[in-house]
Enzyme design. Structure first.
Site, mmCIF file in Angstrom:
data_model
loop_
_atom_site.group_PDB
_atom_site.id
_atom_site.type_symbol
_atom_site.label_atom_id
_atom_site.label_comp_id
_atom_site.label_asym_id
_atom_site.label_seq_id
_atom_site.Cartn_x
_atom_site.Cartn_y
_atom_site.Cartn_z
ATOM 1 C CB SER A 343 -0.923 0.013 1.219
ATOM 2 O OG SER A 343 -1.689 1.201 1.257
ATOM 3 C CG ASP A 344 1.148 5.745 -1.972
ATOM 4 O OD1 ASP A 344 2.319 5.864 -1.585
ATOM 5 O OD2 ASP A 344 0.459 6.695 -2.363
ATOM 6 C CE LYS A 345 3.525 8.765 4.345
ATOM 7 N NZ LYS A 345 2.614 9.937 4.543
ATOM 8 C CB THR A 604 -3.256 0.566 -2.825
ATOM 9 O OG1 THR A 604 -2.351 1.028 -1.811
ATOM 10 C CG2 THR A 604 -3.906 -0.723 -2.376
ATOM 11 C CG ASP A 606 -2.387 8.639 -4.520
ATOM 12 O OD1 ASP A 606 -1.182 8.360 -4.687
ATOM 13 O OD2 ASP A 606 -2.791 9.422 -3.641
#
Length: 936
Positions: A343-345, A604, A606
């Protein structure tokens, strides 16, 4: 002066071929064009002259345009791929046979199925191909470039190394550039690094490199173009996406296809044997081909691709209701098997909104936390919507105090001095209703304690000497925890009109975790999925965020990934809780390593920096608010914030997996039964069945199974890992049992049917009745395969599935009893067939547990190879050669299950780690937050 830059790191971790690939898409462009221009103070004046048109044209010819080339995939190659798969080839052979024996009805039906299958596959791949690569669109179409001594607007694609460009607030950075002259710049790098705070260029360390794809927040600056096109960081990201080794088929789909290919290969052997036997018997070639056509059709699960695609599409529709849009249907299968979530933060685990941590505010003994936050808010500009720090300070002040309006109205700000890169602080002069005139300031700690002569409002805090050591210690402690800090000073006016400033406190800020992040991560972990954080943000910030959400504190810097041997890197990546300060290639590298360690990886993100890893991962998930680049690379796009939709997607996907698995088990079992029955009857008694019956059997049965997409299932507690061998073994057990059922009916049916029955006397009557028996048995088999490890009554099917099976069987019965497909079957014979199949349904359901368990005892499960490379796993976990002989203790009657049914059902209903209450119609459950509200 030019100097050769250090050679770039490889853009992919293994596999080679990158240099050749770039040559393919960039023509003869040199492979090392980034001979960067050295910037020295004495050279700035010459560099500011820019390039003339001739030099720019030469460089454009040498380096290529400043754009990201795309590999071209022709539509006809996609269509050809759909028509050359193993299943398509078998269908095409069946069509050829049907035409050869002039069975034009069969030919038409098979042709329609082939067209539907190819059309669905072509549509899915072509739609994916047409998705716009967001990275390419991130480049500005026009840029102010200095050519021939004058600034002109030119297409961004015409930029070359050595160009001088002018950028100001709001402009997108079109290439990798170095700041040369003008205002210091504030640049939003979130799309590339994930950091929520804008960066200053040049920074305190003299770094002046600004990467393409970033956004200028403020500053009017002149910049020197250093790298363009594919050789920029953004270009590298695109190259990584185009070099993705991500398979186009899911693990489950590949398993199914391999099983089908094996069944078809065995059927081909039967076909060869039948052809030779029938030829020896003296049968006409046309009759032999007709018999072979029926078996060939039976061996191919013709409607399997259609039903699977429809099932997955319906599942995608259910996912959309849970705020997750599926762009590639294979993701519906993969996410059920996911064992690792990277996961991205920023924006995923956190809110992407800077927040003041009120409880962590440090104050000098004279002041309170409330005063510090209030003064920091007064020293913030309420009209600066583009300043994240001022916005965060005012929002936190408002959230902390219920009487916010009354408090802030006590201050009448008469003068406000905003933040600049030179002074690094804001100052507000105000009049308080009860305290009188007051001066407050917030900013960099050093610039608050002692401003120095920097051209701004200058002072030295009266308590600077006594608090400096303590302030520096507190600041260091907060920095190690990942907080960014601001100092706050307050001043009172002296009689002479001057101001006496006093250092009052330190305000810590951080992009905070979402309210539900910690809870969702716990749920995901309890579902058997490991979670890692991979972020471009600072290591200290990442470590503190990981601590707050319970992710683990082993967050490593990206430098740990470089210069390591494969085995060492494997262990490092596997055991780390995450990586910080990474670039796009690092994220992609981590995903590749995890995939080589046999993890099914979800990713994940964005931003542009996440796109390569999203493309490479088995399941790329673009979170809410993603850039076009991330959305284009993703398989699933979330339309609501946080990780909660991913948890919901895991549950829904596992339910879909079980539904599809039930159908596939049913379809392959039925295929095995039909092939065996037809082959054995031909070998033993030279009995054939009309090919049209087999086509209708496969098609009719499959169409009624679409309702399995809504069946009631409970998601498994651990990732669903499809295994070819086990699927084939269980299918074979069911197929053999159903074969035995049909053969016994053929050979002994005369004894249970009415004496006047024409069964075994009329060949056409026998074929029709045998078709009815097989059709009813196969239709009912879905209720056995949907719960292969428990009695059929242990799980209530959805009503629509029951109705579809009943309606289908009634329809088939009417077709044969009315004579629409051949000779009329007597109602009495049809009733006997119904009763016979019902009895055998119960028998098979009773036998399936002990038989499948006995078969499985001969094939002990292999140790998991997750966490080690496949080759190493094969060597380290070689199966032990231990003979398995049939012994009475090996046969488990299976009905100890009945004794434990109550306990098993109890465990199912108390299983809250991976499920919540499901609706009766099988819709996905909604996770509950601590306050009881639905998270999604």
């Amino acid at each position: 002066m030019e100097k050769e830059a250090p050679k770039k790191e490889p853009l992919v971790s293994s596999g080679g071929g990158v240099d050749d690939y770039i040559c393919d898409i960039c023509g003869d462009a040199p492979m090392d064009p980034e001979q960067e221009i050295e910037i020295k103070p004495e050279l700035v004046k010459d560099l500011m002259k820019g390039l003339d048109s001739g030099t720019a044209a030469e460089k454009l010819e040498a380096y290529g345009p400043n754009e990201i080339p795309q590999k071209v995939v022709r539509w006809y190659t996609i269509l050809l791929k759909q028509l050359t798969s193993s299943m398509a080839i078998m269908i095409e052979i069946a069509m050829t046979l049907a035409a050869a024996v002039q069975e034009w009805e069969d030919f038409a039906i098979i042709g329609v199925l082939l067209t539907i299958n190819a059309s669905i596959g072509f549509y899915e791949e072509y739609e994916a191909l047409l998705k716009v690569e967001g990275i390419k669109s991130a480049l500005s179409p026009m840029t102010a470039v200095k050519r021939n001594g004058e600034f002109v607007k030119l297409p961004t694609a015409s930029l070359v190394p050595g160009d001088i460009i002018f950028l100001r607030g709001g402009d997108s950075v079109p290439a990798d550039v170095d700041w040369l002259d003008g205002d210091p710049m504030s640049v939003d790098t979130a799309a590339l690094t994930g950091e929520p705070f804008p960066r200053k260029y040049p920074d305190s360390k003299g770094n002046r490199r600004v990467l393409s794809g970033c956004m200028v927040v403020s500053g009017n600056s002149y910049l020197l173009v250093q790298r363009t096109g594919i050789f920029t960081e953004m270009g590298s990201a695109t190259l990584l996406m185009q070099q993705s080794t991500k398979p186009t088929q899911s693990v489950f789909e590949r398993s199914i296809i391999e099983v089908c290919e094996l069944v078809m290969a065995v059927a081909v052997l039967f076909l060869v044997a039948i052809f030779l036997v029938e030829l020896k018997r003296g049968e006409e070639t046309i009759e032999i081909l007709t018999a072979c056509l029926a078996i060939l059709i039976a061996s191919v699960p013709v409607a399997l691709p259609v039903v699977m695609q429809v099932t997955l599409a319906l599942g995608a529709g259910e996912m959309a209701k849970q705020q997750a849009i599926v762009t590639h249907l294979t993701a519906m299968q993969e996410i059920a098997s996911m064992t690792m979530l990277c996961s991205d933060k920023t924006g995923t685990l956190t809110t992407a909104k800077i927040q003041v941590f009120y409880d962590q505010i440090w104050t000098t003994p004279k002041y309170t936390k409330a005063q510090i936050l209030e003064w920091a808010a007064v020293a913030s500009n309420p009209h600066a919507d583009d300043d994240p720090i001022d916005v965060a300070m005012l929002r936190s002040y408002k959230d902390t105090f219920d009487d916010y309006d009354a408090r802030i109205k006590c201050y009448n700000v008469t003068k406000f001095v905003g933040f600049t890169p030179e002074v690094k602080r804001t100052v507000a002069y105000a009049t308080h209703t009860s305290q009188g005139d007051i001066k407050v300031s917030k900013g960099l700690l050093d610039k608050i304690l002692e401003t120095g002569d920097d051209g701004g409002d200058a002072w030295t805090c009266s308590n600077a000497k006594e608090v400096r050591a303590t302030v520096e210690k507190v600041d260091e402690e907060m920095s190690l925890k990942g907080y960014k800090t601001l100092g706050v000073a307050v001043g009172t006016q002296t009689r002479s009109g001057g101001w006496t400033m006093e250092f009052a406190g330190i305000v810590p800020m951080l992009d905070p975790p979402r309210d539900d992040t910690k809870w969702v991560i716990e749920q995901i972990k309890q579902c058997g999925i490991a979670v890692k954080m991979i972020t471009g943000d600072h290591q200290n910030i990442a470590s503190e965020t990981a601590r707050l959400i319970g992710l683990g504190d082993n967050i490593l810097h990206r430098e740990k990934l470089t210069g390591r041997e494969s085995d060492e890197k494997d262990i490092l990546v596997r055991d780390a809780d995450g990586f910080a300060q990474v670039m796009p290639r690092d994220k992609n590298d981590v995903v590749r390593v995890l995939q080589s360690l046999n993890y099914i990886v979800g990713m994940t993100g964005d931003g542009v920096n996440d796109a390569p890893a999203l493309k490479q991962a088995h399941i790329g998930i673009a979170v809410e608010g993603s850039t076009d680049a991330a959305r284009s690379a993703a398989d699933i796009i979330l339309t609501t914030e946080g990780l909660a939709p991913i948890f919901t997607a895991v549950l829904e996907s596992r339910k879909i997996f079980q539904r599809v698995n039930s159908y596939v088990l049913y379809r392959i079992s039925a295929t095995i039964q039909i092939v065996l029955v037809l082959s054995i009857l031909i070998f033993t008694v030279d009995q054939t069945i009309k090919a049209l019956y087999i086509i209708l059997l496969a098609l009719f049965n499959d169409l009624t199974m679409i309702t399995i997409s809504y069946d009631n299932v409970i998601p498994s507690r651990s990732p669903d890992q499809p295994t070819i061998n086990r699927l084939l073994r269980i299918s074979t057990v069911f197929g053999i049992l159903m074969t035995l059922e049909s053969l016994l009916f053929y050979f002994f049916g005369k004894f249970i049917l009415a004496p006047s029955s024409k069964f075994r006397e009329s060949d056409r009557y026998t074929q029709s009745l045998l078709y009815l028996q097989i059709s009813i048995a196969i239709e009912a088999m879905i209720f056995i395969t949907r719960v292969p490890e428990a009695p059929f009554y242990s799980s209530r099917p959805i009503t629509s599935l029951v109705l579809s099976v009943v309606v289908a069987n009634v329809a088939v019965t009417l077709l044969v009893t009315t004579g629409l497909l051949g000779p009329k079957i007597s109602p009495g014979d049809a009733a006997v067939v119904w009763l016979y199949d019902i009895i055998w349904f119960v028998i098979i359901d009773l036998l399936k547990i002990p038989l499948t368990m006995t078969v499985e005892n001969f094939f002990p499960p292999q140790p998991s190879n997750i966490g080690v490379r496949t080759a190493e796993s094969t060597a380290a976990h070689a199966p032990v050669d231990a003979p398995h002989t049939l012994a009475l203790p090996d046969i488990d009657a299976g009905y100890a299950f009945l004794r434990d049914t109550g306990a098993a059902i109890g465990r199912v209903f108390t299983f809250n780690a991976c499920t919540t209450d499901s609706a009766a119609d099988g819709t996905a459950p909604v996770p509950k937050a601590k306050n009881g509200a639905g998270v999604v």
